[in-house]
Design a protein around this motif. Sequence first.
Motif, PDB file in Angstrom:
ATOM      1  N   LEU A 147     -45.617 -22.393  -9.319  1.00 30.23           N
ATOM      2  CA  LEU A 147     -44.587 -22.198 -10.336  1.00 30.23           C
ATOM      3  C   LEU A 147     -45.170 -22.558 -11.697  1.00 30.23           C
ATOM      4  O   LEU A 147     -45.803 -23.612 -11.846  1.00 30.23           O
ATOM      5  CB  LEU A 147     -43.390 -23.112 -10.044  1.00 30.23           C
ATOM      6  CG  LEU A 147     -42.798 -23.039  -8.629  1.00 30.23           C
ATOM      7  CD1 LEU A 147     -41.672 -24.067  -8.480  1.00 30.23           C
ATOM      8  CD2 LEU A 147     -42.301 -21.636  -8.319  1.00 30.23           C
ATOM      9  N   HIS A 205     -46.572 -26.956  -9.055  1.00 29.20           N
ATOM     10  CA  HIS A 205     -45.949 -26.672 -10.340  1.00 29.20           C
ATOM     11  C   HIS A 205     -46.994 -26.917 -11.432  1.00 29.20           C
ATOM     12  O   HIS A 205     -47.629 -27.974 -11.454  1.00 29.20           O
ATOM     13  CB  HIS A 205     -44.743 -27.619 -10.512  1.00 29.20           C
ATOM     14  CG  HIS A 205     -44.088 -27.529 -11.836  1.00 29.20           C
ATOM     15  ND1 HIS A 205     -43.308 -28.531 -12.354  1.00 29.20           N
ATOM     16  CD2 HIS A 205     -44.094 -26.546 -12.772  1.00 29.20           C
ATOM     17  CE1 HIS A 205     -42.861 -28.174 -13.545  1.00 29.20           C
ATOM     18  NE2 HIS A 205     -43.336 -26.980 -13.829  1.00 29.20           N
ATOM     19  N   ALA A 207     -35.741 -20.948  -9.006  1.00 28.47           N
ATOM     20  CA  ALA A 207     -36.454 -21.133  -7.749  1.00 28.47           C
ATOM     21  C   ALA A 207     -36.924 -22.572  -7.550  1.00 28.47           C
ATOM     22  O   ALA A 207     -37.440 -22.911  -6.499  1.00 28.47           O
ATOM     23  CB  ALA A 207     -37.669 -20.198  -7.710  1.00 28.47           C
ATOM     24  N   LEU A 210     -39.268 -14.648 -13.876  1.00 27.95           N
ATOM     25  CA  LEU A 210     -37.823 -14.725 -13.619  1.00 27.95           C
ATOM     26  C   LEU A 210     -37.029 -15.056 -14.881  1.00 27.95           C
ATOM     27  O   LEU A 210     -35.871 -15.473 -14.793  1.00 27.95           O
ATOM     28  CB  LEU A 210     -37.547 -15.760 -12.507  1.00 27.95           C
ATOM     29  CG  LEU A 210     -38.300 -15.501 -11.188  1.00 27.95           C
ATOM     30  CD1 LEU A 210     -37.872 -16.512 -10.126  1.00 27.95           C
ATOM     31  CD2 LEU A 210     -38.073 -14.080 -10.678  1.00 27.95           C
ATOM     32  N   VAL A 239     -45.122 -17.681 -10.078  1.00 24.63           N
ATOM     33  CA  VAL A 239     -43.794 -17.487 -10.672  1.00 24.63           C
ATOM     34  C   VAL A 239     -43.724 -18.065 -12.078  1.00 24.63           C
ATOM     35  O   VAL A 239     -43.839 -19.281 -12.268  1.00 24.63           O
ATOM     36  CB  VAL A 239     -42.689 -18.172  -9.833  1.00 24.63           C
ATOM     37  CG1 VAL A 239     -41.308 -17.710 -10.322  1.00 24.63           C
ATOM     38  CG2 VAL A 239     -42.851 -17.893  -8.361  1.00 24.63           C
ATOM     39  N   PRO A 245     -39.597 -20.166 -13.439  1.00 25.21           N
ATOM     40  CA  PRO A 245     -39.059 -20.282 -12.082  1.00 25.21           C
ATOM     41  C   PRO A 245     -37.755 -21.080 -11.993  1.00 25.21           C
ATOM     42  O   PRO A 245     -37.429 -21.572 -10.928  1.00 25.21           O
ATOM     43  CB  PRO A 245     -40.181 -21.037 -11.364  1.00 25.21           C
ATOM     44  CG  PRO A 245     -40.714 -21.945 -12.420  1.00 25.21           C
ATOM     45  CD  PRO A 245     -40.619 -21.179 -13.717  1.00 25.21           C
ATOM     46  N   THR A 276     -44.447 -23.224 -15.718  1.00 23.87           N
ATOM     47  CA  THR A 276     -43.467 -23.417 -16.788  1.00 23.87           C
ATOM     48  C   THR A 276     -44.185 -23.706 -18.098  1.00 23.87           C
ATOM     49  O   THR A 276     -45.355 -24.090 -18.121  1.00 23.87           O
ATOM     50  CB  THR A 276     -42.492 -24.564 -16.456  1.00 23.87           C
ATOM     51  OG1 THR A 276     -43.233 -25.754 -16.235  1.00 23.87           O
ATOM     52  CG2 THR A 276     -41.665 -24.261 -15.224  1.00 23.87           C
ATOM     53  N   TRP A 278     -36.645 -12.913  -2.526  1.00 19.10           N
ATOM     54  CA  TRP A 278     -37.435 -14.139  -2.708  1.00 19.10           C
ATOM     55  C   TRP A 278     -37.982 -14.701  -1.394  1.00 19.10           C
ATOM     56  O   TRP A 278     -39.167 -14.978  -1.264  1.00 19.10           O
ATOM     57  CB  TRP A 278     -36.572 -15.183  -3.447  1.00 19.10           C
ATOM     58  CG  TRP A 278     -37.138 -16.559  -3.483  1.00 19.10           C
ATOM     59  CD1 TRP A 278     -36.795 -17.610  -2.697  1.00 19.10           C
ATOM     60  CD2 TRP A 278     -38.174 -17.035  -4.365  1.00 19.10           C
ATOM     61  NE1 TRP A 278     -37.540 -18.720  -3.031  1.00 19.10           N
ATOM     62  CE2 TRP A 278     -38.386 -18.393  -4.044  1.00 19.10           C
ATOM     63  CE3 TRP A 278     -38.923 -16.448  -5.389  1.00 19.10           C
ATOM     64  CZ2 TRP A 278     -39.324 -19.165  -4.716  1.00 19.10           C
ATOM     65  CZ3 TRP A 278     -39.865 -17.229  -6.050  1.00 19.10           C
ATOM     66  CH2 TRP A 278     -40.064 -18.564  -5.710  1.00 19.10           C
TER      67      TRP A 278
END
Length: 175
Positions: free
Chosen positions: A46, A136, A127, A94, A121, A124, A48, A109
Amino acid sequence: MEADKGRAKKHKPPREEAYFETSSPDETRRLGQSLGQHLRARDVVLLTGDLGSGKTTFCKGVGLGADVEDEITSPTFTLIAEYEGRIPLAHMDLYRIAGDPRKLDEIGWDDYVEGEFAVLVEWPLTALGGLDDVMHVQIERPSLMRFQSRRLHAIAVGTRSTELLKEWVTTWESS
Ligand SMILES: Nc1ncnc2c1ncn2[C@@H]1O[C@H](COP(=O)(O)OP(=O)(O)OP(=O)(O)O)[C@@H](O)[C@H]1O
Ligand SMILES: [Mg+2]
């Protein structure tokens, strides 16, 4: 109370974290590449970080590391793009469904994260909750002055993801 504490401790999953710094888009790609080399089916990463922080740039490198021949591009409008490499790779963005977990079912998913894909992703938010073995990567711009510098904080939870993070760090440090 004591019994509850004991139980929580017993089931606590392994956790690892690492910090990286890059000073150019190319270095962020190479960092992604060193992760991509180790990806396997059902790995979920993931990503970010603010708009333009470098998530897609990092994913382009992951694709290189996973021997994907096509260049990975941002799937902002399609939500998901599938690539064929050493393993099948799914790249999701997303952003447009952030905040609406029901949309995760619509995009299939579960089939991605429980199937043959390694999954990347961006954005996310919807999720974040549902995975017990996941990595992450948070990307930040540490300084407005050094506009090409990025700080990446990776946190892995679970047996497979912690192993993946260790392999990634080892490869990166020896490159
Ligand atoms: N060290 C760096 N690592 C990554 N990108 C960098 C770096 N320095 C500058 N950049 C620039 O920052 C931008 C990152 O864009 P990118 O599309 O990868 O971000 P993103 O996080 O995917 O954004 P979005 O949230 O819109 O999907 C690019 O223009 C890239 O050239
Ligand atoms: Mg992006």
